[in-house]
Design a protein around this motif. Sequence first.
Motif, PDB file in Angstrom:
ATOM      1  N   LEU A  39      -1.064  10.781   2.577  1.00 15.25           N
ATOM      2  CA  LEU A  39      -2.162  10.076   1.926  1.00 15.25           C
ATOM      3  C   LEU A  39      -3.185  11.043   1.350  1.00 15.25           C
ATOM      4  O   LEU A  39      -3.772  10.804   0.301  1.00 15.25           O
ATOM      5  CB  LEU A  39      -2.836   9.133   2.931  1.00 15.25           C
ATOM      6  CG  LEU A  39      -1.957   7.954   3.399  1.00 15.25           C
ATOM      7  CD1 LEU A  39      -2.657   7.197   4.500  1.00 15.25           C
ATOM      8  CD2 LEU A  39      -1.631   7.044   2.233  1.00 15.25           C
ATOM      9  N   SER A  40      -3.404  12.159   2.038  1.00 13.47           N
ATOM     10  CA  SER A  40      -4.330  13.167   1.536  1.00 13.47           C
ATOM     11  C   SER A  40      -3.818  13.749   0.230  1.00 13.47           C
ATOM     12  O   SER A  40      -4.576  13.907  -0.743  1.00 13.47           O
ATOM     13  CB  SER A  40      -4.498  14.275   2.572  1.00 13.47           C
ATOM     14  OG  SER A  40      -5.329  15.302   2.089  1.00 13.47           O
ATOM     15  N   LEU A  41      -2.518  14.045   0.150  1.00 11.32           N
ATOM     16  CA  LEU A  41      -1.938  14.565  -1.091  1.00 11.32           C
ATOM     17  C   LEU A  41      -1.960  13.524  -2.190  1.00 11.32           C
ATOM     18  O   LEU A  41      -2.224  13.823  -3.347  1.00 11.32           O
ATOM     19  CB  LEU A  41      -0.504  15.025  -0.823  1.00 11.32           C
ATOM     20  CG  LEU A  41      -0.343  16.240   0.103  1.00 11.32           C
ATOM     21  CD1 LEU A  41       1.116  16.447   0.436  1.00 11.32           C
ATOM     22  CD2 LEU A  41      -0.953  17.466  -0.530  1.00 11.32           C
ATOM     23  N   ALA A  42      -1.684  12.260  -1.824  1.00  9.88           N
ATOM     24  CA  ALA A  42      -1.667  11.185  -2.817  1.00  9.88           C
ATOM     25  C   ALA A  42      -3.037  11.001  -3.419  1.00  9.88           C
ATOM     26  O   ALA A  42      -3.180  10.739  -4.619  1.00  9.88           O
ATOM     27  CB  ALA A  42      -1.181   9.883  -2.179  1.00  9.88           C
ATOM     28  N   GLU A  43      -4.092  11.131  -2.625  1.00 15.81           N
ATOM     29  CA  GLU A  43      -5.456  10.932  -3.139  1.00 15.81           C
ATOM     30  C   GLU A  43      -5.856  12.021  -4.109  1.00 15.81           C
ATOM     31  O   GLU A  43      -6.584  11.793  -5.066  1.00 15.81           O
ATOM     32  CB  GLU A  43      -6.441  10.908  -1.978  1.00 15.81           C
ATOM     33  CG  GLU A  43      -7.838  10.550  -2.439  1.00 15.81           C
ATOM     34  CD  GLU A  43      -8.910  10.928  -1.440  1.00 15.81           C
ATOM     35  OE1 GLU A  43     -10.042  10.508  -1.635  1.00 15.81           O
ATOM     36  OE2 GLU A  43      -8.609  11.669  -0.501  1.00 15.81           O
ATOM     37  N   SER A  81       0.830  -1.196   0.000  1.00 20.55           N
ATOM     38  CA  SER A  81       0.000   0.000   0.000  1.00 20.55           C
ATOM     39  C   SER A  81       0.869   1.252   0.000  1.00 20.55           C
ATOM     40  O   SER A  81       2.073   1.206   0.283  1.00 20.55           O
ATOM     41  CB  SER A  81      -0.908   0.012   1.231  1.00 20.55           C
ATOM     42  OG  SER A  81      -0.142   0.175   2.404  1.00 20.55           O
ATOM     43  N   SER A  82       0.230   2.383  -0.271  1.00 20.01           N
ATOM     44  CA  SER A  82       0.958   3.657  -0.271  1.00 20.01           C
ATOM     45  C   SER A  82       1.541   3.947   1.099  1.00 20.01           C
ATOM     46  O   SER A  82       2.662   4.449   1.222  1.00 20.01           O
ATOM     47  CB  SER A  82       0.015   4.782  -0.699  1.00 20.01           C
ATOM     48  OG  SER A  82      -0.441   4.589  -2.010  1.00 20.01           O
ATOM     49  N   SER A  83       0.781   3.633   2.152  1.00 23.61           N
ATOM     50  CA  SER A  83       1.273   3.908   3.496  1.00 23.61           C
ATOM     51  C   SER A  83       2.474   3.029   3.833  1.00 23.61           C
ATOM     52  O   SER A  83       3.426   3.480   4.475  1.00 23.61           O
ATOM     53  CB  SER A  83       0.162   3.695   4.532  1.00 23.61           C
ATOM     54  OG  SER A  83      -0.299   2.361   4.511  1.00 23.61           O
TER      55      SER A  83
END
Length: 383
Positions: free
Chosen positions: A377-381, A351-353
């Motif tokens: 994660l907010s920026l990645a989304e 996962s990204s995290s």
Amino acid sequence: MRILHTSDWHIGKKLMGRDRYDEYRSVLSEISDICEREKIELVLVAGDVFDTYTPSAEAEQIFYEGVKKISQNCAVVIISGNHDDYVRLTAASSFASELNIYIVGNNSCKVSDNTSRFNVKPVECDYGYAVFEGRQGDKVYINILPYPNEARFKEGKSEERFEDKMSRWINFGERGKRKSIPSIFLSHIFVVGGKVSDGEREIELGGTRLVSHEMLPKCDYCALGHLHRSQKIGENVYYSGAIMQFTFDEAGAEKYVNVFDLDSAGVKNFKKIVLTSSRKLVRLQSNGAEEGIRLLKENTENYVELTLNLTEPLNPTQSAALHSHENLVSLKANVALADGANLRVSNKDKSSSQLFTEYYKTKFDCEPSKELLELFLSLAEEE
């Protein structure tokens, strides 16, 4: 009025580097056939038309051709999702409305009601809502809320709580509602209790902010997008789910569109219609390369994630024989070593995290804080 609810088309999304353009064409054609067969009057597309802000020319062509074919049978309302560039998505809205297709990118866009030549058409429109009239003169009120955030809605940062903003944005689309007309809430949000798949796992921690059931408006049907699993949450809150299997944890899960009638008495004749045009994703296990090759030959119509249980690593000949099969997408191996330990050979599906955490630890010799991980994660989304 007879209505079809769909979402999360993600046109252009690849499967571990593989293009799936032909499948997208087939599924959109299948939805058009369903509309004709079921005598659909209104189609609701609840966001994430594309998979990226900058879809390829072929992805855009598939969208335009597919939605044009669907609109030959009914009116179509499309909202932007978090994967869509709402400006780009709505660039052709003035042309689209001439085909009975209405694209809403943010709450400063509205449905055009200057098209009266259609049997199903918008008859009352303002920012945040529209009233559609069906073939028999019946009407439906739609509260329209594309993927909501401050930047898209051209609002600056403030101390206002997210819950208060959501209530304000939702209530904005309620202001034209009348008790005599059945209503729908159309949005691209993450409602508390929704089940996610691997492709969306990160939004549980960061990025998308949760919406409680209490914040949803009173209506006959909530037509939502964002979550790829077809599911019902509460009395009248529905995610139609994505139109194709995008990750292997969805192996075995059917994909649907929701179809129902809506009148003054509420929702009637609700049903989920299975979509069958795309290739299925399957997870298989084998004890050795030969058995793995046999399984691949038995599943030529599917995309395969194959896990091999081995006593020694694959040799080059075995590896080449396995990868010669076009349907093999992901190969994993569990190697039982002589000392009894297990060596798992896989560099995929993190996962990204996990990737961010591992990278951060190599740089700073510690794990990132929860706040930093949520920000990432907010920026990645939003990308």
